[in-house]
Design a protein around this motif. Structure first.
Motif, PDB file in Angstrom:
ATOM      1  N   TYR A   1       0.879  -1.178   0.000  1.00 38.87           N
ATOM      2  CA  TYR A   1       0.000   0.000   0.000  1.00 38.87           C
ATOM      3  C   TYR A   1       0.908   1.217   0.000  1.00 38.87           C
ATOM      4  CZ  TYR A   1      -3.611   3.377   1.110  1.00 38.87           C
ATOM      5  OH  TYR A   1      -4.456   4.456   1.052  1.00 38.87           O
ATOM      6  N   SER A   2       0.792   2.062  -1.017  1.00 45.16           N
ATOM      7  CA  SER A   2       1.737   3.180  -1.133  1.00 45.16           C
ATOM      8  C   SER A   2       1.068   4.536  -0.952  1.00 45.16           C
ATOM      9  CB  SER A   2       2.454   3.126  -2.488  1.00 45.16           C
ATOM     10  OG  SER A   2       1.516   3.321  -3.529  1.00 45.16           O
ATOM     11  N   GLY A   3      -0.195   4.523  -0.462  1.00 42.26           N
ATOM     12  CA  GLY A   3      -0.894   5.800  -0.255  1.00 42.26           C
ATOM     13  C   GLY A   3      -0.188   6.675   0.768  1.00 42.26           C
ATOM     14  N   SER A   4      -0.358   7.979   0.642  1.00 42.93           N
ATOM     15  CA  SER A   4       0.294   8.905   1.584  1.00 42.93           C
ATOM     16  C   SER A   4      -0.279   8.760   2.994  1.00 42.93           C
ATOM     17  CB  SER A   4       0.121  10.352   1.105  1.00 42.93           C
ATOM     18  OG  SER A   4      -1.263  10.611   0.927  1.00 42.93           O
ATOM     19  N   ASP A   5      -1.450   8.098   3.081  1.00 41.64           N
ATOM     20  CA  ASP A   5      -2.072   7.872   4.399  1.00 41.64           C
ATOM     21  C   ASP A   5      -1.685   6.492   4.964  1.00 41.64           C
ATOM     22  OD1 ASP A   5      -3.423   6.452   2.455  1.00 41.64           O
ATOM     23  OD2 ASP A   5      -5.438   7.026   3.130  1.00 41.64           O
ATOM     24  N   TYR A   6      -0.574   5.930   4.457  1.00 43.27           N
ATOM     25  CA  TYR A   6      -0.114   4.594   4.886  1.00 43.27           C
ATOM     26  C   TYR A   6      -0.133   4.451   6.402  1.00 43.27           C
ATOM     27  CZ  TYR A   6       3.081   0.587   5.493  1.00 43.27           C
ATOM     28  OH  TYR A   6       3.643  -0.609   5.860  1.00 43.27           O
ATOM     29  N   SER A   7       0.396   5.440   7.084  1.00 50.01           N
ATOM     30  CA  SER A   7       0.547   5.320   8.543  1.00 50.01           C
ATOM     31  C   SER A   7      -0.790   5.360   9.279  1.00 50.01           C
ATOM     32  CB  SER A   7       1.470   6.414   9.075  1.00 50.01           C
ATOM     33  OG  SER A   7       0.963   7.672   8.700  1.00 50.01           O
ATOM     34  N   ASP A   8      -1.851   5.774   8.597  1.00 47.51           N
ATOM     35  CA  ASP A   8      -3.178   5.776   9.235  1.00 47.51           C
ATOM     36  C   ASP A   8      -3.780   4.369   9.304  1.00 47.51           C
ATOM     37  OD1 ASP A   8      -2.870   8.480   9.249  1.00 47.51           O
ATOM     38  OD2 ASP A   8      -4.197   8.863   7.549  1.00 47.51           O
ATOM     39  N   TYR A   9      -3.201   3.455   8.529  1.00 51.56           N
ATOM     40  CA  TYR A   9      -3.786   2.107   8.449  1.00 51.56           C
ATOM     41  C   TYR A   9      -2.962   1.097   9.237  1.00 51.56           C
ATOM     42  CZ  TYR A   9      -6.957   3.628   4.745  1.00 51.56           C
ATOM     43  OH  TYR A   9      -7.943   4.259   4.036  1.00 51.56           O
ATOM     44  N   ILE A  10      -3.530   0.586  10.317  1.00 48.72           N
ATOM     45  CA  ILE A  10      -2.849  -0.502  11.030  1.00 48.72           C
ATOM     46  C   ILE A  10      -2.863  -1.757  10.152  1.00 48.72           C
ATOM     47  CG2 ILE A  10      -4.918  -1.335  12.279  1.00 48.72           C
ATOM     48  CD1 ILE A  10      -2.578  -1.484  14.681  1.00 48.72           C
ATOM     49  N   THR A  11      -3.727  -1.747   9.112  1.00 51.37           N
ATOM     50  CA  THR A  11      -3.833  -2.893   8.203  1.00 51.37           C
ATOM     51  C   THR A  11      -2.845  -2.814   7.036  1.00 51.37           C
ATOM     52  OG1 THR A  11      -5.607  -1.697   7.079  1.00 51.37           O
ATOM     53  CG2 THR A  11      -6.257  -3.311   8.744  1.00 51.37           C
ATOM     54  N   ALA A  12      -2.112  -1.705   6.912  1.00 52.62           N
ATOM     55  CA  ALA A  12      -1.090  -1.599   5.850  1.00 52.62           C
ATOM     56  C   ALA A  12       0.219  -2.143   6.409  1.00 52.62           C
ATOM     57  CB  ALA A  12      -0.936  -0.141   5.418  1.00 52.62           C
ATOM     58  N   ARG A  13       0.684  -3.259   5.873  1.00 52.17           N
ATOM     59  CA  ARG A  13       1.803  -3.971   6.498  1.00 52.17           C
ATOM     60  C   ARG A  13       3.085  -4.005   5.661  1.00 52.17           C
ATOM     61  NH1 ARG A  13      -0.725  -7.230  10.488  1.00 52.17           N
ATOM     62  NH2 ARG A  13      -2.353  -5.921  11.359  1.00 52.17           N
ATOM     63  N   THR A  14       2.986  -3.698   4.374  1.00 55.05           N
ATOM     64  CA  THR A  14       4.170  -3.798   3.514  1.00 55.05           C
ATOM     65  C   THR A  14       4.259  -2.533   2.671  1.00 55.05           C
ATOM     66  OG1 THR A  14       4.036  -6.214   3.457  1.00 55.05           O
ATOM     67  CG2 THR A  14       5.258  -5.161   1.678  1.00 55.05           C
ATOM     68  N   ASN A  15       5.402  -1.858   2.748  1.00 54.02           N
ATOM     69  CA  ASN A  15       5.509  -0.571   2.059  1.00 54.02           C
ATOM     70  C   ASN A  15       6.434  -0.643   0.835  1.00 54.02           C
ATOM     71  OD1 ASN A  15       8.075  -0.640   3.167  1.00 54.02           O
ATOM     72  ND2 ASN A  15       7.783   1.099   4.537  1.00 54.02           N
ATOM     73  N   THR A  16       6.507   0.487   0.126  1.00 51.59           N
ATOM     74  CA  THR A  16       7.277   0.548  -1.119  1.00 51.59           C
ATOM     75  C   THR A  16       8.758   0.298  -0.868  1.00 51.59           C
ATOM     76  OG1 THR A  16       5.661   2.192  -1.851  1.00 51.59           O
ATOM     77  CG2 THR A  16       7.629   1.968  -3.179  1.00 51.59           C
ATOM     78  N   ASP A  17       9.267   0.761   0.259  1.00 49.99           N
ATOM     79  CA  ASP A  17      10.691   0.529   0.577  1.00 49.99           C
ATOM     80  C   ASP A  17      11.004  -0.969   0.582  1.00 49.99           C
ATOM     81  OD1 ASP A  17      11.459   3.203   0.908  1.00 49.99           O
ATOM     82  OD2 ASP A  17      10.710   3.257   2.957  1.00 49.99           O
ATOM     83  N   ALA A  18      10.092  -1.757   1.101  1.00 48.87           N
ATOM     84  CA  ALA A  18      10.309  -3.206   1.159  1.00 48.87           C
ATOM     85  C   ALA A  18      10.284  -3.814  -0.241  1.00 48.87           C
ATOM     86  CB  ALA A  18       9.252  -3.862   2.035  1.00 48.87           C
ATOM     87  N   VAL A  19       9.407  -3.311  -1.092  1.00 48.73           N
ATOM     88  CA  VAL A  19       9.331  -3.815  -2.472  1.00 48.73           C
ATOM     89  C   VAL A  19      10.676  -3.587  -3.170  1.00 48.73           C
ATOM     90  CG1 VAL A  19       8.183  -3.548  -4.712  1.00 48.73           C
ATOM     91  CG2 VAL A  19       6.836  -3.427  -2.603  1.00 48.73           C
ATOM     92  N   ILE A  20      11.230  -2.392  -2.986  1.00 51.18           N
ATOM     93  CA  ILE A  20      12.519  -2.052  -3.598  1.00 51.18           C
ATOM     94  C   ILE A  20      13.637  -2.932  -3.022  1.00 51.18           C
ATOM     95  CG2 ILE A  20      14.249  -0.201  -3.818  1.00 51.18           C
ATOM     96  CD1 ILE A  20      11.752   1.764  -3.730  1.00 51.18           C
ATOM     97  N   ALA A  21      13.595  -3.132  -1.704  1.00 50.59           N
ATOM     98  CA  ALA A  21      14.636  -3.946  -1.053  1.00 50.59           C
ATOM     99  C   ALA A  21      14.598  -5.390  -1.566  1.00 50.59           C
ATOM    100  CB  ALA A  21      14.449  -3.914   0.459  1.00 50.59           C
ATOM    101  N   LEU A  22      13.401  -5.929  -1.761  1.00 56.44           N
ATOM    102  CA  LEU A  22      13.291  -7.301  -2.271  1.00 56.44           C
ATOM    103  C   LEU A  22      13.836  -7.401  -3.695  1.00 56.44           C
ATOM    104  CD1 LEU A  22       9.788  -8.366  -0.898  1.00 56.44           C
ATOM    105  CD2 LEU A  22      11.992  -9.367  -0.264  1.00 56.44           C
ATOM    106  N   GLN A  23      13.575  -6.371  -4.497  1.00 53.99           N
ATOM    107  CA  GLN A  23      14.104  -6.382  -5.866  1.00 53.99           C
ATOM    108  C   GLN A  23      15.630  -6.355  -5.852  1.00 53.99           C
ATOM    109  OE1 GLN A  23      12.217  -6.335  -9.337  1.00 53.99           O
ATOM    110  NE2 GLN A  23      14.149  -7.421  -9.126  1.00 53.99           N
ATOM    111  N   GLU A  24      16.201  -5.605  -4.920  1.00 54.28           N
ATOM    112  CA  GLU A  24      17.674  -5.540  -4.821  1.00 54.28           C
ATOM    113  C   GLU A  24      18.253  -6.862  -4.324  1.00 54.28           C
ATOM    114  OE1 GLU A  24      18.178  -2.082  -2.368  1.00 54.28           O
ATOM    115  OE2 GLU A  24      17.925  -0.707  -4.066  1.00 54.28           O
ATOM    116  N   LEU A  25      17.498  -7.524  -3.457  1.00 54.04           N
ATOM    117  CA  LEU A  25      17.956  -8.791  -2.883  1.00 54.04           C
ATOM    118  C   LEU A  25      17.911  -9.923  -3.913  1.00 54.04           C
ATOM    119  CD1 LEU A  25      18.898  -9.560  -0.036  1.00 54.04           C
ATOM    120  CD2 LEU A  25      16.521 -10.059   0.553  1.00 54.04           C
ATOM    121  N   PHE A  26      16.921  -9.849  -4.814  1.00 54.06           N
ATOM    122  CA  PHE A  26      16.754 -10.902  -5.830  1.00 54.06           C
ATOM    123  C   PHE A  26      16.722 -10.263  -7.229  1.00 54.06           C
ATOM    124  CE2 PHE A  26      14.777 -12.449  -1.910  1.00 54.06           C
ATOM    125  CZ  PHE A  26      15.463 -13.647  -1.743  1.00 54.06           C
ATOM    126  N   PRO A  27      17.873  -9.762  -7.678  1.00 56.61           N
ATOM    127  CA  PRO A  27      17.895  -8.992  -8.937  1.00 56.61           C
ATOM    128  C   PRO A  27      17.475  -9.808 -10.158  1.00 56.61           C
ATOM    129  CG  PRO A  27      20.129  -9.400  -8.131  1.00 56.61           C
ATOM    130  CD  PRO A  27      19.202  -9.824  -7.052  1.00 56.61           C
TER     131      PRO A  27
END
Length: 304
Positions: A150-176
């Motif tokens: 979930y990449s909305g600017s209101d990410y921090s308002d959602y206790i249900t938002a558990r995975t952010n864009t930073d993690a998506v990028i990190a996974l791509q770097e980990l498994f190029p």
């Protein structure tokens, strides 16, 4: 040493961490619930009882035994919810990635140290702090890694938002060498029928080329359509809002032919059998009240 190996969701399972429901603790306070479905059941007085959940999890353990799968369980922490082992870590290829989860769940990861200690430390990965990720959002599928986010600017308002864009990028770097494909999920703190807590709450690949899917779980229709095109419409079981709420997409594959499913998923289980799957049915309706089901409570370590 454990030689980790997970390339997809359905290859023959050999070793798994199955959560545990023993000493699960008191019914949480409404304000302490992490998701709208648990909160709904706390308010209604229908929150699951520990003894019922223990029985449900043991039914799954029995099926793993039947299929000769090595099962690890977390060490029991008194009065603590340790059912959802998928949230705390996940395996891709030969790497165990520690999930960056809600801070008050750190002890859950510590309780599987007897498993982590058997893994080559070089293959135990901790992502940078700004990367939020939970295993329910991450699905290795051969050359792809599907990630719910979930990449909305209101990410921090959602206790249900558990995975952010930073993690998506990190996974791509980990498994190029893999393609990391992110999907924006619909989030709601209040309405469990409008909330896809994790990607596996609205999608899961099964068999060799099939999938269970729920359209409304995806915020962007084009991304949902990409999955339909990828698997092919004739290979997809589309679940209703009610079925999504009951966690029909959260079954668990022991192999490309064998699926553990909840015994009340009549429509799904019938379809699976028509498609040639062996369906091992278990009672899991009590655990489902916490917005998690079979995939959420398993952490595969080795698949052939």
């Amino acid at each position: 040493m454990l030689q980790l190996n997970v390339k997809n969701e359905t290859s023959r399972l050999r070793a798994v961490v199955l959560g545990i429901a023993t000493s699960n603790g008191p019914v949480p306070k409404v304000e302490d619930c992490y998701d709208p479905k648990s909160r709904q059941h706390v308010i209604a007085g229908t929150y699951p009882k520990e003894e019922d959940m223990v029985i449900e999890m043991e039914a799954v353990a029995e099926i793993f035994k039947k299929y000769d799968v090595k099962v690890f369980r977390p060490e029991v922490i008194e009065n603590y919810n340790q059912i959802f082992s998928r949230d705390i870590a996940f395996v891709i290829e030969d790497k165990l990635i520690k999930a960056n989860i809600l801070p008050d769940r750190k002890r859950e990861y510590d309780a599987i140290h007897h498993v982590v200690d058997q893994i080559n430390p070089e293959n135990v990965i901790e992502l940078p702090r700004e990367c939020h990720v939970e295993g329910g959002d991450v699905m290795p599928w051969n050359d792809y890694i599907f990630v719910g986010t979930y990449s909305g600017s209101d990410y921090s308002d959602y206790i249900t938002a558990r995975t952010n864009t930073d993690a998506v990028i990190a996974l791509q770097e980990l498994f190029p060498e893999k393609t990391v494909k992110a999907f924006e999920l619909r989030k709601s703190n209040d309405d469990p029928k409008e909330n896809a807590l994790h990607l596996d709450c609205c999608f899961q690949p099964i068999g060799k080329n099939m999938a269970i899917l729920h359209k409304n779980g995806f915020l962007i229709e084009k991304e949902y359509q990409w999955l339909v095109d990828f698997f092919g419409e004739e290979n997809i079981f589309e679940i209703s809002k009610e079925e999504m709420y009951n966690m029909n997409s959260n079954v668990f594959s022991i192999s490309e032919e064998v699926i553990i499913s909840e015994k009340n998923f009549t429509r799904l289980n019938t379809w699976l059998r028509e498609k040639g799957f062996t369906v091992e049915e278990v009672p899991y309706a009590e655990i489902a009240k916490q917005e998690g089901l079979l995939r959420c409570s398993t952490l595969p370590l080795i698949r052939d």
